[in-house]
Design an enzyme around this catalytic site. Structure first.
Site, PDB file in Angstrom:
ATOM      1  N   GLY A   1       0.810  -1.212   0.000  1.00 57.52           N
ATOM      2  CA  GLY A   1       0.000   0.000   0.000  1.00 57.52           C
ATOM      3  C   GLY A   1       0.842   1.260   0.000  1.00 57.52           C
ATOM      4  O   GLY A   1       2.006   1.247  -0.423  1.00 57.52           O
TER       5      GLY A   1
ATOM      6  N   ASP B   1      -8.280  -0.615   1.168  1.00 60.63           N
ATOM      7  CA  ASP B   1      -8.798   0.745   1.409  1.00 60.63           C
ATOM      8  C   ASP B   1      -9.000   1.542   0.121  1.00 60.63           C
ATOM      9  O   ASP B   1      -9.714   2.543   0.126  1.00 60.63           O
ATOM     10  CB  ASP B   1      -7.827   1.534   2.300  1.00 60.63           C
ATOM     11  CG  ASP B   1      -7.552   0.829   3.621  1.00 60.63           C
ATOM     12  OD1 ASP B   1      -8.362  -0.009   4.028  1.00 60.63           O
ATOM     13  OD2 ASP B   1      -6.501   1.122   4.236  1.00 60.63           O
TER      14      ASP B   1
ATOM     15  N   ARG C   1     -34.693  -2.108  14.840  1.00 66.68           N
ATOM     16  CA  ARG C   1     -33.469  -1.544  15.425  1.00 66.68           C
ATOM     17  C   ARG C   1     -32.721  -0.608  14.478  1.00 66.68           C
ATOM     18  O   ARG C   1     -32.893  -0.657  13.265  1.00 66.68           O
ATOM     19  CB  ARG C   1     -32.508  -2.678  15.791  1.00 66.68           C
ATOM     20  CG  ARG C   1     -32.856  -3.324  17.100  1.00 66.68           C
ATOM     21  CD  ARG C   1     -31.873  -4.429  17.401  1.00 66.68           C
ATOM     22  NE  ARG C   1     -32.276  -5.105  18.625  1.00 66.68           N
ATOM     23  CZ  ARG C   1     -31.884  -6.326  18.962  1.00 66.68           C
ATOM     24  NH1 ARG C   1     -31.097  -7.012  18.163  1.00 66.68           N
ATOM     25  NH2 ARG C   1     -32.286  -6.860  20.087  1.00 66.68           N
TER      26      ARG C   1
ATOM     27  N   ARG D   1      -9.315   3.086   6.811  1.00 66.80           N
ATOM     28  CA  ARG D   1      -8.479   4.164   7.371  1.00 66.80           C
ATOM     29  C   ARG D   1      -9.082   5.534   7.051  1.00 66.80           C
ATOM     30  O   ARG D   1     -10.232   5.751   7.385  1.00 66.80           O
ATOM     31  CB  ARG D   1      -7.024   4.051   6.883  1.00 66.80           C
ATOM     32  CG  ARG D   1      -6.304   2.855   7.484  1.00 66.80           C
ATOM     33  CD  ARG D   1      -4.816   3.047   7.577  1.00 66.80           C
ATOM     34  NE  ARG D   1      -4.466   3.949   8.656  1.00 66.80           N
ATOM     35  CZ  ARG D   1      -4.314   3.587   9.940  1.00 66.80           C
ATOM     36  NH1 ARG D   1      -4.495   2.337  10.306  1.00 66.80           N
ATOM     37  NH2 ARG D   1      -3.995   4.471  10.852  1.00 66.80           N
TER      38      ARG D   1
ATOM     39  N   ARG E   1     -27.690  -1.322  17.785  1.00 72.00           N
ATOM     40  CA  ARG E   1     -26.682  -2.388  17.884  1.00 72.00           C
ATOM     41  C   ARG E   1     -25.523  -2.063  16.949  1.00 72.00           C
ATOM     42  O   ARG E   1     -25.739  -1.532  15.853  1.00 72.00           O
ATOM     43  CB  ARG E   1     -27.269  -3.748  17.488  1.00 72.00           C
ATOM     44  CG  ARG E   1     -28.256  -4.306  18.481  1.00 72.00           C
ATOM     45  CD  ARG E   1     -27.555  -4.758  19.751  1.00 72.00           C
ATOM     46  NE  ARG E   1     -28.468  -5.471  20.628  1.00 72.00           N
ATOM     47  CZ  ARG E   1     -29.319  -4.898  21.475  1.00 72.00           C
ATOM     48  NH1 ARG E   1     -29.378  -3.581  21.555  1.00 72.00           N
ATOM     49  NH2 ARG E   1     -30.103  -5.622  22.232  1.00 72.00           N
TER      50      ARG E   1
ATOM     51  N   HIS F   1     -11.240  -7.577  10.527  1.00 70.59           N
ATOM     52  CA  HIS F   1     -10.367  -8.243   9.557  1.00 70.59           C
ATOM     53  C   HIS F   1     -11.060  -9.260   8.652  1.00 70.59           C
ATOM     54  O   HIS F   1     -10.421  -9.737   7.708  1.00 70.59           O
ATOM     55  CB  HIS F   1      -9.178  -8.889  10.277  1.00 70.59           C
ATOM     56  CG  HIS F   1      -8.259  -7.864  10.851  1.00 70.59           C
ATOM     57  ND1 HIS F   1      -8.472  -7.285  12.076  1.00 70.59           N
ATOM     58  CD2 HIS F   1      -7.142  -7.272  10.342  1.00 70.59           C
ATOM     59  CE1 HIS F   1      -7.521  -6.399  12.319  1.00 70.59           C
ATOM     60  NE2 HIS F   1      -6.712  -6.365  11.283  1.00 70.59           N
TER      61      HIS F   1
HETATM   62  O1  F6P Z   1      -4.937  -0.723   5.354  1.00 74.89           O
HETATM   63  C1  F6P Z   1      -5.696  -1.868   5.473  1.00 74.89           C
HETATM   64  C2  F6P Z   1      -6.325  -1.962   6.832  1.00 74.89           C
HETATM   65  O2  F6P Z   1      -7.106  -3.128   6.885  1.00 74.89           O
HETATM   66  C3  F6P Z   1      -7.132  -0.725   7.249  1.00 74.89           C
HETATM   67  O3  F6P Z   1      -8.387  -0.695   6.632  1.00 74.89           O
HETATM   68  C4  F6P Z   1      -7.136  -0.897   8.742  1.00 74.89           C
HETATM   69  O4  F6P Z   1      -7.314   0.318   9.425  1.00 74.89           O
HETATM   70  C5  F6P Z   1      -5.783  -1.460   9.018  1.00 74.89           C
HETATM   71  O5  F6P Z   1      -5.332  -2.067   7.832  1.00 74.89           O
HETATM   72  C6  F6P Z   1      -5.764  -2.467  10.137  1.00 74.89           C
HETATM   73  O6  F6P Z   1      -4.441  -2.830  10.367  1.00 74.89           O
HETATM   74  P1  F6P Z   1      -4.022  -4.032  11.328  1.00 74.89           P
HETATM   75  O7  F6P Z   1      -4.262  -5.313  10.584  1.00 74.89           O
HETATM   76  O8  F6P Z   1      -2.603  -3.789  11.572  1.00 74.89           O
HETATM   77  O9  F6P Z   1      -4.880  -3.946  12.555  1.00 74.89           O
END
Ligand code: F6P
Length: 363
Positions: A117, A142, A177, A186, A281, A287
């Site tokens: 990236g 992202d 809800r 990010r 909620r 991830h």
């Molecule tokens: O840049 C990819 C990303 O998944 C972002 O969307 C997220 O904020 C970040 O990486 C999370 O990073 P890590 O896996 O280090 O928690």
């Protein structure tokens, strides 16, 4: 024989393996190239002994279907900001790209393809300035890299987020809800915006458009008053209220980035604080958006990037990043691609279309 080194850096991303396979297969069409991978980004070549793997047909066969990276990765130890403890035990960051460049030469690599990236491409650019023959390949869910219309991994993240959104709608409807789903991205709202359009969200909150929580509440109240007794909100992890701050957990040791996350809970708290009566909620997708098999589009894009990256090596067109523009694969200067980020344009056609569909951005 000539030797090419591949590195995958930063967060893992669906499509990394498809790029590696694309490079390997294209290189094997030419006589005289051996393909190597550095384990855990460029950390592998810096270790003693170096952790470098020679890629073979059996190591790369069928890997385009698999998420993650067979070379492993890390978002720590960025050579531009290498963390070192001083005498007081405080972490200070040093630029050690000259040492990385020296190591690449010492190990006898004729070219490097760095898949990653924004952070990784800044490293590519710095290594190029140190005379390393390097090509960048843009990766990130992202979609925030300049110089390419899209990065691979993004479409897979949007698909996963949209599937999750669809599943949350049923609970919103059944329980009347307010469901808030937080997605990654990010400082860019691309995943949130695409998911909101694909899923049919009523509210979409993104970093590029700071929201007014009173307007968000009004949109919720109006909808409940009309008898549509549920609402689905997509919020990007980097979104914040007007005059508000980012929501994050503490920075991690050895990493220059803070970890974002939790803004869905913050929004719920803000809504309750100004009198939201509805049951809320929160779901933080996290991830799962980066996991599993890449969708077909990302496999294709990643493969095309891999092939193009190797062809740039053959041409000797170093210091460039492969790129997807106007439905074709081209390349751009690394210096240009790393100058700024690709953010959602608050006045652009995507936001205007979403607003045309009645989506509120809380502005
Ligand atoms: O840049 C990819 C990303 O998944 C972002 O969307 C997220 O904020 C970040 O990486 C999370 O990073 P890590 O896996 O280090 O928690």
């Amino acid at each position: 024989m000539k030797k090419i080194l591949i590195s995958t850096g930063g967060g893992d991303c669906p499509g990394l393996n498809a790029v590696i396979r694309g490079i390997y297969k294209r290189a094997k069409q030419e006589k005289g190239w051996e393909v190597y991978g550095s384990i855990e980004a460029l950390s592998g070549i810096m270790r003693d002994p170096p952790e470098v793997v020679k890629l073979t047909r059996s190591k790369t066969a069928g890997i385009h279907v698999r998420g993650g990276t067979i070379l492993k990765t890390t978002n720590k130890g960025n050579p531009l900001m290498y963390p070192v403890k001083d005498e007081q035990g405080q972490i200070i960051f040093h630029d050690i790209t000259d040492r990385v460049a020296a190591r690449i030469r010492e190990l006898g690599f004729d070219a490097v393809i760095n898949i990653g990236g924004d952070g990784s491409q800044k490293i590519s650019e710095a290594l190029h300035r140190h005379g390393i023959p390097i090509i960048g390949v843009p990766k990130t869910i992202d979609n925030d890299l300049r110089g390419t219309d899209m990065t691979f991994g993004f479409q897979t993240a949007v698909q996963i987020a949209t599937d999750s959104f669809d599943k949350l709608v049923t609970t919103a409807e059944s329980h009347h809800r307010v469901m808030i789903m937080e997605v990654m991205g990010r400082d860019a709202g691309w995943i949130a915006l695409h998911t909101a359009i694909a899923g049919g969200a009523e509210i979409c909150l993104i970093p590029e458009i700071p929201y007014d929580v009173h307007k968000v509440l009004k949109r919720i109240s109006d909808r409940y008053e009309k008898g549509r007794g549920f609402i689905n909100i997509v919020i990007a992890e980097g979104a914040k209220a007007k005059d508000g701050t980012l929501t994050f957990s503490a920075g991690e040791e050895g990493s220059e980035h803070v970890r974002l996350g939790g803004v869905a809970f913050e929004l719920a708290r803000q809504l309750k604080a100004i009198g939201c009566k509805q049951e809320i909620r929160e779901t933080v997708l996290g991830h799962v958006q980066r996991g599993g098999t890449p969708v077909a589009f990302d496999r294709v894009l990643a493969t095309l990037f891999g092939v193009k990256a190797f062809e740039l090596v053959l041409e000797g067109a170093f210091g460039r990043m492969v790129s997807f523009q106007n439905n074709t694969i081209v390349s751009v200067e690394l210096a240009e691609a790393t100058q700024s980020y690709n953010h959602v344009d608050p006045e652009g056609f995507l936001v205007r279309a979403a607003k045309g569909m009645g989506v509120s951005f809380g502005d």
